[in-house]
Enzyme design. Structure first.
Site, PDB file in Angstrom:
ATOM      1  CD  GLU A  97     -29.494  30.865 -18.978  1.00  0.00           C
ATOM      2  OE1 GLU A  97     -28.386  31.372 -18.758  1.00  0.00           O
ATOM      3  OE2 GLU A  97     -30.166  31.119 -19.984  1.00  0.00           O
ATOM      4  CG  ASN A 134     -24.187  31.472 -14.834  1.00  0.00           C
ATOM      5  OD1 ASN A 134     -24.017  32.080 -15.879  1.00  0.00           O
ATOM      6  ND2 ASN A 134     -25.192  31.725 -14.014  1.00  0.00           N
ATOM      7  NE  ARG A 154     -22.910  34.927 -20.671  1.00  0.00           N
ATOM      8  CZ  ARG A 154     -23.439  33.920 -21.351  1.00  0.00           C
ATOM      9  NH1 ARG A 154     -22.885  33.502 -22.454  1.00  0.00           N
ATOM     10  NH2 ARG A 154     -24.521  33.336 -20.923  1.00  0.00           N
TER      11      ARG A 154
HETATM   12  N1  LIG Z   1     -20.916  29.791 -11.054  1.00  0.00           N
HETATM   13  C1  LIG Z   1     -20.562  31.097 -10.917  1.00  0.00           C
HETATM   14  N2  LIG Z   1     -19.332  31.429 -10.435  1.00  0.00           N
HETATM   15  C2  LIG Z   1     -18.961  32.735 -10.307  1.00  0.00           C
HETATM   16  N3  LIG Z   1     -19.753  33.785 -10.604  1.00  0.00           N
HETATM   17  C3  LIG Z   1     -20.996  33.513 -11.085  1.00  0.00           C
HETATM   18  C4  LIG Z   1     -21.470  32.177 -11.251  1.00  0.00           C
HETATM   19  N4  LIG Z   1     -22.738  32.237 -11.730  1.00  0.00           N
HETATM   20  C5  LIG Z   1     -23.036  33.538 -11.845  1.00  0.00           C
HETATM   21  N5  LIG Z   1     -22.005  34.315 -11.459  1.00  0.00           N
HETATM   22  C6  LIG Z   1     -21.990  35.813 -11.421  1.00  0.00           C
HETATM   23  O1  LIG Z   1     -23.342  36.279 -11.459  1.00  0.00           O
HETATM   24  C7  LIG Z   1     -23.532  37.149 -12.580  1.00  0.00           C
HETATM   25  C8  LIG Z   1     -24.941  37.000 -13.139  1.00  0.00           C
HETATM   26  O2  LIG Z   1     -25.145  35.703 -13.698  1.00  0.00           O
HETATM   27  P1  LIG Z   1     -26.252  35.518 -14.820  1.00  0.00           P
HETATM   28  O3  LIG Z   1     -27.549  36.040 -14.311  1.00  0.00           O
HETATM   29  O4  LIG Z   1     -26.235  34.097 -15.279  1.00  0.00           O
HETATM   30  O5  LIG Z   1     -25.785  36.490 -16.003  1.00  0.00           O
HETATM   31  P2  LIG Z   1     -24.573  36.334 -17.043  1.00  0.00           P
HETATM   32  O6  LIG Z   1     -24.107  34.909 -17.017  1.00  0.00           O
HETATM   33  O7  LIG Z   1     -25.180  36.692 -18.355  1.00  0.00           O
HETATM   34  O8  LIG Z   1     -23.511  37.286 -16.608  1.00  0.00           O
HETATM   35  C9  LIG Z   1     -22.429  36.791 -13.553  1.00  0.00           C
HETATM   36  O9  LIG Z   1     -22.103  37.855 -14.427  1.00  0.00           O
HETATM   37  C10 LIG Z   1     -21.276  36.426 -12.607  1.00  0.00           C
HETATM   38  O10 LIG Z   1     -20.621  37.598 -12.137  1.00  0.00           O
HETATM   39 MG   LIG Z   2     -25.317  33.287 -17.026  1.00  0.00          MG
END
Ligand SMILES: Nc1ncnc2c1ncn2[C@@H]1O[C@H](COP(=O)(O)OP(=O)(O)O)[C@@H](O)[C@H]1O
Ligand SMILES: [Mg+2]
Lengths: 145, 104
Positions: free
Chosen positions: A45, A49, A104
């Site tokens: 995960e 990300n 996502r």
């Molecule tokens: N490393 C990262 N850099 C920038 N934004 C991030 C990062 N990790 C997460 N995010 C933000 O947080 C949101 C939620 O992340 P997550 O719970 O993993 O759901 P998803 O990846 O399915 O969108 C993402 O849609 C993104 O906007």
């Molecule tokens: Mg994610």
């Protein structure tokens, strides 16, 4: 105590390598299969990300993955130098995603929080994001009987 | 990721195997959608997850995406035989309430 630092390009083909490297590093702590599966999922995960959100529209970058074992605990840090997160509170909400059109699910952070013992995320817009997670092994057995 | 399929009566069976993540999903997504389109008009689709050795939240998005496509054709979606790791994610995300877990 043992430590490992991995640095690799933010490409999706590295997701499988990253989660398996962490699993191999954790093996001396004798995790159960389900604990190992939890760790692999949480690492997948965090790394995903960095790739799909952190470096979105930036044409790539590097992911740094740091692992440390101490006693019965494994701590993993996953960081990027990408866009950062504007509103962390919102990002942590179950089913919140900024990329719904790419299928996502918005469950990545919820899975990391549920599957690991401790979880923390630090982020700065325009500078990057760092997720720190700890898994304490043997908790399951300790609670039985 | 591998995807095999069979058809029994009014049911389309899809067998997923391998590791489902952001890297592997696009190929299996295209193949699953093609199969669904070719079998539109059947009554339901059963995703057999027994061979799925790894899945992260990418799998949730993948399954919801196929659920929506099936729904447009009036087809129901069911999940069968997830491994413990996948089962934990599916239960946590509440997916079984729209795509029930069955034993076949
Ligand atoms: N490393 C990262 N850099 C920038 N934004 C991030 C990062 N990790 C997460 N995010 C933000 O947080 C949101 C939620 O992340 P997550 O719970 O993993 O759901 P998803 O990846 O399915 O969108 C993402 O849609 C993104 O906007
Ligand atoms: Mg994610």
């Amino acid at each position: 105590m043992n430590e490992m630092i991995l640095k690799f390009p933010a490409r999706s083909e590295n997701e499988v390598f990253a989660r398996n490297a962490v699993a191999a590093f954790a093996l001396p702590l004798e995790p159960s299969l389900s604990e190992l599966s939890d760790v692999k999922t949480a690492v997948s995960e965090a790394v995903t990300n960095c790739i799909v959100h952190g470096y979105r529209g930036k044409g790539g970058g590097w992911i740094t993955l740091t692992c440390r074992t101490e006693g019965d605990a494994l701590t993993v840090e996953v960081s990027d130098e990408g866009r950062g997160i504007a509103d962390i509170g919102m990002a942590l909400e179950p089913f919140f995603t900024t990329a719904p059109s790419e299928e996502r699910s918005g469950m990545g952070f919820t899975i990391m929080q549920t599957f690991m013992t401790d979880f923390r995320v630090e982020s700065e817009e325009g500078a990057g994001t760092k997720v720190t997670m700890t898994k304490r092994f043997g908790q399951g057995q300790a609670n039985v009987g | 990721m591998n995807l095999q399929w069979s058809r029994r009566g009014e049911d389309l069976y899809l067998y997923l195997s391998g590791e489902l993540d952001e890297h592997s999903v696009s190929d299996v997504r295209a193949r699953a959608d093609r199969l669904i389109d070719e079998n539109a008009g059947l009554s339901r689709a059963v995703f057999n997850l027994a061979g799925l050795k790894f899945m992260d939240s990418t799998g949730i998005g993948f399954l919801i995406g196929r659920y929506k496509r099936l729904k447009r054709y009036g087809m129901g979606m069911y999940l069968a035989h997830p491994e413990a790791g996948a089962d934990k994610i599916l239960a946590l995300s509440g997916l079984y309430s729209i795509m029930p877990k069955i034993q076949e």
